[in-house]
Design a protein around this motif. Structure first.
Motif, mmCIF file in Angstrom:
data_model
loop_
_atom_site.group_PDB
_atom_site.id
_atom_site.type_symbol
_atom_site.label_atom_id
_atom_site.label_comp_id
_atom_site.label_asym_id
_atom_site.label_seq_id
_atom_site.Cartn_x
_atom_site.Cartn_y
_atom_site.Cartn_z
ATOM 1 N N ARG A 76 0.965 -1.626 0.245
ATOM 2 C CA ARG A 76 -0.069 -0.210 -0.017
ATOM 3 C C ARG A 76 0.892 1.510 0.554
ATOM 4 O O ARG A 76 0.796 2.359 -0.055
ATOM 5 N N LEU A 98 0.026 -7.005 6.161
ATOM 6 C CA LEU A 98 -1.127 -6.474 5.306
ATOM 7 C C LEU A 98 -0.054 -5.277 3.726
ATOM 8 O O LEU A 98 -1.146 -5.402 2.838
ATOM 9 N N PHE A 116 -3.514 -17.612 16.212
ATOM 10 C CA PHE A 116 -4.099 -17.416 16.123
ATOM 11 C C PHE A 116 -5.041 -18.373 15.443
ATOM 12 O O PHE A 116 -6.155 -18.012 14.331
ATOM 13 N N LEU A 240 -0.598 -3.294 14.257
ATOM 14 C CA LEU A 240 -1.522 -3.527 13.317
ATOM 15 C C LEU A 240 -2.355 -4.624 13.911
ATOM 16 O O LEU A 240 -4.320 -4.184 13.679
ATOM 17 N N LEU A 241 -2.288 -5.304 14.927
ATOM 18 C CA LEU A 241 -2.645 -5.771 15.572
ATOM 19 C C LEU A 241 -4.009 -6.219 16.829
ATOM 20 O O LEU A 241 -5.368 -5.724 16.836
ATOM 21 N N ALA A 244 -6.396 -3.647 14.516
ATOM 22 C CA ALA A 244 -7.261 -4.707 13.310
ATOM 23 C C ALA A 244 -8.513 -5.009 14.742
ATOM 24 O O ALA A 244 -8.789 -5.738 14.066
ATOM 25 N N GLY A 245 -7.279 -5.077 15.706
ATOM 26 C CA GLY A 245 -8.003 -6.186 16.562
ATOM 27 C C GLY A 245 -9.471 -5.680 17.005
ATOM 28 O O GLY A 245 -10.354 -6.872 17.824
ATOM 29 N N MET A 252 -18.278 -4.519 13.036
ATOM 30 C CA MET A 252 -19.536 -5.205 13.370
ATOM 31 C C MET A 252 -20.470 -5.558 13.634
ATOM 32 O O MET A 252 -21.299 -5.565 13.645
ATOM 33 N N THR A 295 -9.803 -3.618 -0.412
ATOM 34 C CA THR A 295 -8.727 -3.464 -0.527
ATOM 35 C C THR A 295 -7.922 -3.128 -2.169
ATOM 36 O O THR A 295 -8.517 -3.229 -3.069
ATOM 37 N N PHE A 348 -13.260 -11.187 4.969
ATOM 38 C CA PHE A 348 -12.362 -11.303 5.044
ATOM 39 C C PHE A 348 -11.074 -11.533 4.256
ATOM 40 O O PHE A 348 -9.854 -11.435 4.406
ATOM 41 N N GLY A 349 -11.145 -10.525 2.719
ATOM 42 C CA GLY A 349 -10.614 -10.979 2.149
ATOM 43 C C GLY A 349 -10.455 -12.430 1.495
ATOM 44 O O GLY A 349 -10.741 -13.298 1.473
ATOM 45 N N GLN A 354 -5.165 -13.095 3.584
ATOM 46 C CA GLN A 354 -7.018 -13.365 4.028
ATOM 47 C C GLN A 354 -7.056 -13.324 5.847
ATOM 48 O O GLN A 354 -5.511 -13.081 6.779
ATOM 49 N N GLY A 357 -7.365 -12.700 12.058
ATOM 50 C CA GLY A 357 -7.818 -12.304 13.479
ATOM 51 C C GLY A 357 -8.916 -12.741 13.169
ATOM 52 O O GLY A 357 -10.137 -13.234 13.305
ATOM 53 N N LEU A 360 -10.769 -15.309 15.784
ATOM 54 C CA LEU A 360 -11.038 -14.634 16.820
ATOM 55 C C LEU A 360 -13.065 -13.094 16.940
ATOM 56 O O LEU A 360 -13.310 -13.751 17.963
ATOM 57 N N ALA A 361 -12.068 -12.783 15.337
ATOM 58 C CA ALA A 361 -13.731 -12.318 15.493
ATOM 59 C C ALA A 361 -14.925 -12.886 15.215
ATOM 60 O O ALA A 361 -16.451 -12.144 16.066
HETATM 61 C C1 HEM Z 1 -15.099 -8.465 11.771
HETATM 62 C C2 HEM Z 1 -13.799 -8.151 11.522
HETATM 63 C C3 HEM Z 1 -13.005 -8.309 10.858
HETATM 64 C C4 HEM Z 1 -12.989 -7.938 9.357
HETATM 65 C C5 HEM Z 1 -14.207 -7.680 8.796
HETATM 66 C C6 HEM Z 1 -11.845 -8.548 8.764
HETATM 67 C C7 HEM Z 1 -11.428 -7.959 7.302
HETATM 68 C C8 HEM Z 1 -9.874 -8.251 7.213
HETATM 69 C C9 HEM Z 1 -9.641 -8.091 5.595
HETATM 70 C C10 HEM Z 1 -10.638 -8.026 4.926
HETATM 71 C C11 HEM Z 1 -8.082 -8.588 5.480
HETATM 72 C C12 HEM Z 1 -7.289 -8.171 3.977
HETATM 73 C C13 HEM Z 1 -7.281 -7.589 3.910
HETATM 74 C C14 HEM Z 1 -6.321 -7.465 2.294
HETATM 75 O O1 HEM Z 1 -6.284 -8.513 1.784
HETATM 76 O O2 HEM Z 1 -5.787 -6.732 2.126
HETATM 77 C C15 HEM Z 1 -7.412 -8.093 7.180
HETATM 78 C C16 HEM Z 1 -6.405 -9.080 7.386
HETATM 79 C C17 HEM Z 1 -6.033 -8.451 8.492
HETATM 80 N N1 HEM Z 1 -7.252 -8.850 9.920
HETATM 81 FE FE1 HEM Z 1 -8.657 -8.454 9.796
HETATM 82 N N2 HEM Z 1 -10.708 -8.653 10.450
HETATM 83 C C18 HEM Z 1 -11.705 -8.861 11.060
HETATM 84 C C19 HEM Z 1 -10.807 -8.583 12.432
HETATM 85 C C20 HEM Z 1 -10.254 -8.822 13.064
HETATM 86 C C21 HEM Z 1 -9.383 -9.197 14.458
HETATM 87 C C22 HEM Z 1 -10.169 -9.390 15.104
HETATM 88 C C23 HEM Z 1 -8.045 -8.854 14.177
HETATM 89 C C24 HEM Z 1 -6.641 -9.485 15.086
HETATM 90 C C25 HEM Z 1 -6.951 -9.817 16.254
HETATM 91 C C26 HEM Z 1 -7.613 -8.793 12.764
HETATM 92 C C27 HEM Z 1 -6.077 -8.708 12.253
HETATM 93 C C28 HEM Z 1 -5.816 -8.812 10.557
HETATM 94 C C29 HEM Z 1 -4.069 -8.784 10.660
HETATM 95 C C30 HEM Z 1 -3.218 -8.801 11.019
HETATM 96 C C31 HEM Z 1 -4.412 -8.238 9.193
HETATM 97 C C32 HEM Z 1 -3.788 -8.910 7.639
HETATM 98 C C33 HEM Z 1 -3.230 -9.843 7.015
HETATM 99 C C34 HEM Z 1 -2.253 -10.150 6.260
HETATM 100 O O3 HEM Z 1 -1.737 -9.423 5.786
HETATM 101 O O4 HEM Z 1 -1.465 -11.344 6.388
HETATM 102 N N3 HEM Z 1 -8.495 -8.809 11.828
HETATM 103 N N4 HEM Z 1 -8.861 -8.184 7.832
#
Ligand code: HEM
Length: 408
Positions: A76, A98, A116, A240-241, A244-245, A252, A295, A348-349, A354, A357, A360-361
């Motif tokens: 990005r 990301l 996770f 990030l965590l 994003a966490g 949601m 994204t 969630f991608g 993908q 988290g 966990l969510a």
């Molecule tokens: C309903 C809740 C959530 C939604 C809708 C969501 C959505 C997303 C999406 C769409 C991506 C992919 C982005 C991409 O491909 O560019 C992503 C990546 C990520 N999410 Fe979530 N997320 C949620 C909850 C969480 C939670 C609870 C955590 C941490 C505990 C988390 C940590 C991450 C991380 C670290 C990434 C990057 C993964 C990577 O690049 O390998 N997310 N999330």
């Protein structure tokens, strides 16, 4: 649902191609213009606020294909943003999965994935139930009305991720404010960078403290572990965590609650059969798709995509909300159906980035929705639906406030 507040998002560029459609007619549906594009021009030219032109993809099949294709980079820092002039600075990169590509991304993702897994996240369920119940007790003790965002939907995921990482929850006012500034579309670039820098500094100090005295939180475990993580990477992972966490799940929870209140038949089905809770959570994820601008990916080489020639260096915006309402993939896509069987939604991608988290969510949402509707009988909005302030102006969609009342 009647239209809510008008979208105060900044309009995008004066370039020849159109900007990303942002205007929603119904607060719970994506912008109708995205649906038209998906039907007529599934890959269309897109103008970005930084003056560049690229592409917008709206079909489920295409979005998944690009997300799984290593000819498209997640970086990005080189990508254009569909809603801001600037995105990340190179110094933001360490630990920010990301925006990383293999092999750097693979190295960090392999290190983090074991923490996770579904099993580990299920093991947190009793603690999450405890946190949810404490917040319900406090709501009942104070009595209606209440704003569910500060009283329930924000603190639950925030406390859970703090405990998981080993971040002091007492510091929440600061990191909630930094997250709000960084994710807002109405803040200036300078304000966004200042908020990110403040968070980076905070995490650096926390990592320093844990190097001296590691605890059992994930950051402490990573510090003690047999790995080659630098302090900058540890800080980036923590940042990030932490954000994003909590921001995602919090939105949601609040938007999902509003959606249930707005669809009494679906709420009744959910209440009648606790066995469908997992399906209901997946359906809310699909229907609401809170990562509202999608994204981005950058083409690493010239490539043919759905009959168009994408040039190296061009940014592609993959609209997750449009993909999740694609009639070519989903039966009755604009209907909320909490009994819908698993459907490969992309909330969630998809592919190597993908959501880390996601398990966990899912656990948080299943517990929070189930207990909220059991614990506050007769839950209802305390204001007319069109007065609920929607997050049109934030990278992550949801509500700013959710005033509710219930039967005591
Ligand atoms: C309903 C809740 C959530 C939604 C809708 C969501 C959505 C997303 C999406 C769409 C991506 C992919 C982005 C991409 O491909 O560019 C992503 C990546 C990520 N999410 Fe979530 N997320 C949620 C909850 C969480 C939670 C609870 C955590 C941490 C505990 C988390 C940590 C991450 C991380 C670290 C990434 C990057 C993964 C990577 O690049 O390998 N997310 N999330």
């Amino acid at each position: 649902m009647p239209p809510a507040t008008a979208a105060p998002v900044p309009s995008a560029t004066p370039a020849g191609a159109p900007a990303l459609p942002l205007r929603r007619d119904d607060p719970l549906d994506p912008p109708p213009a995205l649906g038209l594009l998906r039907e007529e021009t599934p890959i269309s030219r897109l103008a970005f606020p930084d003056g560049a032109e690229g592409w917008l993809l709206t079909r489920h099949e295409d979005v998944r294909a690009i997300l799984a294709d290593n000819r498209f980079s997640a970086d990005r820092i080189t990508a254009s943003s569909p809603v801001r002039r600037v995105t990340f600075k190179p110094e933001d990169r360490p630990g920010l999965l990301l925006t990383m590509d293999p092999p750097d991304h693979t190295r960090l993702r392999r290190l983090l994935t074991p923490y996770f897994t579904t099993r580990r996240m299920q093991a947190l369920a009793p603690r999450i139930e405890g946190i949810v119940d404490e917040h319900l007790d406090a709501l009942r003790a104070a009595g209606p009305p209440a704003d569910l965002v500060p009283a329930f939907t924000l603190p639950i995921p925030s406390l859970v991720i703090c405990e998981l990482l080993g971040v002091p929850y007492e510091d929440r006012a600061r990191f909630h404010a930094w997250a709000a500034t960084a994710l807002s579309l109405t803040t200036t670039d300078e304000e966004v960078f200042a908020a990110r820098d403040a968070l980076t500094g905070y995490m650096r100090e926390l990592v320093d403290a844990k190097r001296r005295d590691p605890d059992d939180g994930l950051l402490g475990v990573l510090i003690r572990g047999d790995n080659d993580l630098t302090d900058a990477e540890l800080g980036g992972i923590g940042r990030l965590l932490l954000i994003a966490g909590h921001e995602t799940t919090a939105n949601m929870l609040s938007l999902g609650t509003l959606t249930f209140l707005n669809h009494p038949d679906q709420l009744a089905a959910f209440r009648a059969d606790p066995g469908i809770a997992d399906r209901a959570v997946e359906e809310l994820l699909r229907y609401l798709t809170i990562i509202q601008f999608g994204t981005t990916r950058v083409a690493l080489e010239d490539a043919d995509v759905h009959g168009r020639r994408v040039r190296r260096g061009e940014t592609l915006v993959l609209s997750l909300p449009a993909a999740n309402r694609d009639p070519a993939h989903f039966d009755r896509p604009d209907e909320l159906d909490v009994t819908r069987p698993p459907s490969q939604h992309v909330a969630f991608g998809h592919g190597i980035h993908q959501c880390l988290g996601q398990q966990l969510a899912r656990v948080e949402m299943r517990i929070a929705f189930t207990r909220l509707f059991e614990g506050l009988p007769g839950l209802r909005l305390a204001v007319p639906a069109d007065e609920v302030p929607m997050r049109h102006d934030m990278a992550i969609y949801g509500v700013h406030r959710l005033p509710v009342a219930w039967e005591e």
